[in-house]
Write a protein that holds these residues in place. Structure first.
Motif, PDB file in Angstrom:
ATOM      1  N   THR A 126       0.609 -13.356   2.972  1.00 53.99           N
ATOM      2  CA  THR A 126       1.002 -11.947   3.039  1.00 53.99           C
ATOM      3  C   THR A 126       2.342 -11.767   2.331  1.00 53.99           C
ATOM      4  OG1 THR A 126      -0.147 -11.567   5.130  1.00 53.99           O
ATOM      5  CG2 THR A 126       1.622 -10.038   4.570  1.00 53.99           C
ATOM      6  N   ILE A 127       2.383 -10.841   1.389  1.00 55.09           N
ATOM      7  CA  ILE A 127       3.628 -10.549   0.673  1.00 55.09           C
ATOM      8  C   ILE A 127       4.013  -9.107   0.981  1.00 55.09           C
ATOM      9  CG2 ILE A 127       4.724 -10.286  -1.574  1.00 55.09           C
ATOM     10  CD1 ILE A 127       2.953 -12.484  -2.642  1.00 55.09           C
ATOM     11  N   ARG A 128       5.200  -8.936   1.572  1.00 44.37           N
ATOM     12  CA  ARG A 128       5.725  -7.591   1.851  1.00 44.37           C
ATOM     13  C   ARG A 128       7.096  -7.462   1.207  1.00 44.37           C
ATOM     14  NH1 ARG A 128       6.131  -5.936   7.756  1.00 44.37           N
ATOM     15  NH2 ARG A 128       6.389  -8.157   8.278  1.00 44.37           N
ATOM     16  N   ALA A 129       7.303  -6.358   0.498  1.00 44.59           N
ATOM     17  CA  ALA A 129       8.570  -6.154  -0.203  1.00 44.59           C
ATOM     18  C   ALA A 129       9.084  -4.744   0.038  1.00 44.59           C
ATOM     19  CB  ALA A 129       8.383  -6.385  -1.694  1.00 44.59           C
ATOM     20  N   VAL A 130      10.402  -4.645   0.238  1.00 45.80           N
ATOM     21  CA  VAL A 130      11.075  -3.345   0.329  1.00 45.80           C
ATOM     22  C   VAL A 130      11.968  -3.226  -0.900  1.00 45.80           C
ATOM     23  CG1 VAL A 130      12.666  -1.890   1.630  1.00 45.80           C
ATOM     24  CG2 VAL A 130      11.035  -3.361   2.847  1.00 45.80           C
ATOM     25  N   THR A 158       8.806  -2.219 -14.585  1.00 43.13           N
ATOM     26  CA  THR A 158       8.895  -2.589 -13.176  1.00 43.13           C
ATOM     27  C   THR A 158       7.847  -1.837 -12.363  1.00 43.13           C
ATOM     28  OG1 THR A 158      11.258  -2.974 -13.422  1.00 43.13           O
ATOM     29  CG2 THR A 158      10.433  -2.751 -11.186  1.00 43.13           C
ATOM     30  N   LEU A 159       7.638  -0.585 -12.685  1.00 41.65           N
ATOM     31  CA  LEU A 159       6.625   0.209 -12.000  1.00 41.65           C
ATOM     32  C   LEU A 159       5.237  -0.383 -12.228  1.00 41.65           C
ATOM     33  CD1 LEU A 159       6.181   2.759 -10.305  1.00 41.65           C
ATOM     34  CD2 LEU A 159       5.926   4.040 -12.440  1.00 41.65           C
ATOM     35  N   ALA A 160       4.963  -0.807 -13.450  1.00 40.92           N
ATOM     36  CA  ALA A 160       3.664  -1.425 -13.748  1.00 40.92           C
ATOM     37  C   ALA A 160       3.490  -2.726 -12.970  1.00 40.92           C
ATOM     38  CB  ALA A 160       3.555  -1.691 -15.251  1.00 40.92           C
ATOM     39  N   TYR A 161       4.572  -3.499 -12.849  1.00 32.78           N
ATOM     40  CA  TYR A 161       4.505  -4.751 -12.089  1.00 32.78           C
ATOM     41  C   TYR A 161       4.253  -4.472 -10.608  1.00 32.78           C
ATOM     42  CZ  TYR A 161       5.890  -9.324 -10.272  1.00 32.78           C
ATOM     43  OH  TYR A 161       5.917 -10.527  -9.624  1.00 32.78           O
ATOM     44  N   ALA A 162       4.876  -3.411 -10.085  1.00 30.82           N
ATOM     45  CA  ALA A 162       4.649  -3.035  -8.683  1.00 30.82           C
ATOM     46  C   ALA A 162       3.194  -2.651  -8.463  1.00 30.82           C
ATOM     47  CB  ALA A 162       5.576  -1.887  -8.300  1.00 30.82           C
ATOM     48  N   HIS A 163       2.627  -1.923  -9.421  1.00 35.62           N
ATOM     49  CA  HIS A 163       1.203  -1.571  -9.316  1.00 35.62           C
ATOM     50  C   HIS A 163       0.337  -2.827  -9.314  1.00 35.62           C
ATOM     51  CE1 HIS A 163       1.146   2.786  -9.336  1.00 35.62           C
ATOM     52  NE2 HIS A 163       1.995   2.835 -10.358  1.00 35.62           N
ATOM     53  N   TRP A 164       0.695  -3.784 -10.175  1.00 35.74           N
ATOM     54  CA  TRP A 164      -0.069  -5.033 -10.232  1.00 35.74           C
ATOM     55  C   TRP A 164      -0.021  -5.766  -8.892  1.00 35.74           C
ATOM     56  CZ3 TRP A 164       1.022 -10.142  -9.369  1.00 35.74           C
ATOM     57  CH2 TRP A 164       0.076 -11.074  -9.812  1.00 35.74           C
ATOM     58  N   LEU A 165       1.178  -5.847  -8.318  1.00 36.19           N
ATOM     59  CA  LEU A 165       1.330  -6.541  -7.033  1.00 36.19           C
ATOM     60  C   LEU A 165       0.487  -5.895  -5.941  1.00 36.19           C
ATOM     61  CD1 LEU A 165       5.165  -7.360  -6.859  1.00 36.19           C
ATOM     62  CD2 LEU A 165       3.291  -9.006  -6.860  1.00 36.19           C
ATOM     63  N   THR A 166       0.581  -4.571  -5.817  1.00 36.30           N
ATOM     64  CA  THR A 166      -0.142  -3.889  -4.741  1.00 36.30           C
ATOM     65  C   THR A 166      -1.654  -3.928  -4.976  1.00 36.30           C
ATOM     66  OG1 THR A 166       0.241  -1.780  -5.880  1.00 36.30           O
ATOM     67  CG2 THR A 166       1.772  -2.387  -4.128  1.00 36.30           C
ATOM     68  N   GLU A 167      -2.072  -3.883  -6.226  1.00 36.15           N
ATOM     69  CA  GLU A 167      -3.505  -3.977  -6.513  1.00 36.15           C
ATOM     70  C   GLU A 167      -4.067  -5.350  -6.172  1.00 36.15           C
ATOM     71  OE1 GLU A 167      -3.676  -2.959 -10.594  1.00 36.15           O
ATOM     72  OE2 GLU A 167      -3.419  -0.792 -10.263  1.00 36.15           O
ATOM     73  N   HIS A 168      -3.217  -6.363  -6.179  1.00 35.81           N
ATOM     74  CA  HIS A 168      -3.648  -7.730  -5.861  1.00 35.81           C
ATOM     75  C   HIS A 168      -3.404  -8.096  -4.399  1.00 35.81           C
ATOM     76  CE1 HIS A 168      -3.881  -8.077 -10.216  1.00 35.81           C
ATOM     77  NE2 HIS A 168      -4.525  -9.207 -10.062  1.00 35.81           N
ATOM     78  N   GLY A 169      -3.007  -7.130  -3.590  1.00 30.58           N
ATOM     79  CA  GLY A 169      -2.917  -7.387  -2.154  1.00 30.58           C
ATOM     80  C   GLY A 169      -1.534  -7.384  -1.552  1.00 30.58           C
TER      81      GLY A 169
END
Length: 299
Positions: free
Chosen positions: A142-146, A157-168
């Motif tokens: 589980t990866i949680r980030a604030v 950075t926004l694109a990377y955040a989308h990638w992270l959330t799309e992968h769980g």
């Protein structure tokens, strides 16, 4: 030997054993006058020789003890130079931090928590973190980030955040984040040596009491954050989280420049937001805006 046996009533074997013991104690020595015979040695002389030998042995042992003591002191001094306090290790420089993070992320068992006060995510940091995050997510970690809300202003950075959330991964945002921090499996945490210079290095902490406090800080930030991809909710006064934060900064004496740095937005954005807030609060100055906000319960 036969005569001694007759005189003493001892067996010849017993007499030979006694001779050997006396010789070992340096109380018998070969005679220089009578070849093949032994002569007695004064107990003061013989036992003094034995005592000297024993003292030399003790001195050698003591010297060895002192050598070992010095080696232990050297090891302890070296250990102390990298240990700031119980279960804390200094990681000097960005390379050391990234190398340690790679080790930790490859062995993460169930959870990775992070607070990210910066804005744009550096390309080199993204390229280093992406495969490790992907491997961890594949293992069920589980990866949680604030993150600070202003990171949305950087397209990469926004694109990377989308990638992270799309992968769980799970991500939430706050107007400001108190400190850079990563917690692995609620057992190990990395904190910046200098919050003003993340590239200076980090402090690796494993003390259970400190880890517990850092986890509580993370959960507090997490509960107050806005889910990534959703619009921040306004309160009953119509203020967004970033507007409330700006009002609190103004009330505490922050200048527009200081508020812009902390929020990670441009000075123009802060002044536009402040102008809008002053109009809504019917205030002619920043000071009056803070007073009116407090009176109306906006803070």
């Amino acid at each position: 030997m036969t005569a001694l046996s007759q005189d003493t009533g001892l067996a010849e074997a017993e007499i030979r054993g006694a001779f050997d013991e006396l010789a070992a104690l340096a109380l018998l020595k070969p005679s220089d006058e009578c070849g093949g015979k032994l002569r007695p040695v004064s107990p003061e002389v013989g036992l003094a020789t034995l005592l000297a030998s024993a003292e030399a042995d003790v001195a050698a042992r003591q010297a060895r003890v002192e050598t070992i003591r010095a080696e232990i002191a050297a090891i302890a001094a070296e250990h102390h130079s990298t240990q700031l306090f119980d279960s804390a290790t200094r990681l000097q420089g960005l390379d050391a931090v990234r190398a340690r993070l790679e080790e930790l992320q490859r062995t993460t068992e169930f959870e990775c928590l992070s607070l990210n006060p910066g804005g744009a995510h550096r390309p080199d940091a993204r390229s280093a973190a992406t495969p490790l995050n992907e491997q961890a997510l594949d293992r069920g970690v589980t990866i949680r980030a604030v993150c600070r809300e202003s990171f949305r202003n950087d397209p990469d950075t926004l694109a990377y955040a989308h990638w992270l959330t799309e992968h769980g991964s799970q991500m939430r945002t706050l107007p400001t984040v108190p400190i850079q921090m990563i917690i692995i499996d609620r057992r190990t945490a990395l904190l910046p040596l200098d919050p003003a210079d993340p590239r200076a290095g980090a402090l690796e902490v494993q003390s259970p009491g400190i880890i517990s406090a850092l986890c509580a800080l993370f959960e507090q930030c997490w509960s107050a954050g806005t889910v990534f991809g959703e619009q921040p909710e306004t309160d009953r006064n119509g203020c967004t989280p970033i507007e409330r934060t700006l009002l609190a900064m103004v009330a505490s004496g922050d200048t527009d420049e200081s508020a812009a740095r902390k929020l990670g937005v441009s000075l123009r954005t802060v002044r536009r937001m402040m102008s809008n807030l002053m109009e809504r609060l019917e205030a002619a100055s920043r000071f009056q805006a803070g007073v009116n906000a407090t009176r109306r319960g906006w803070l």
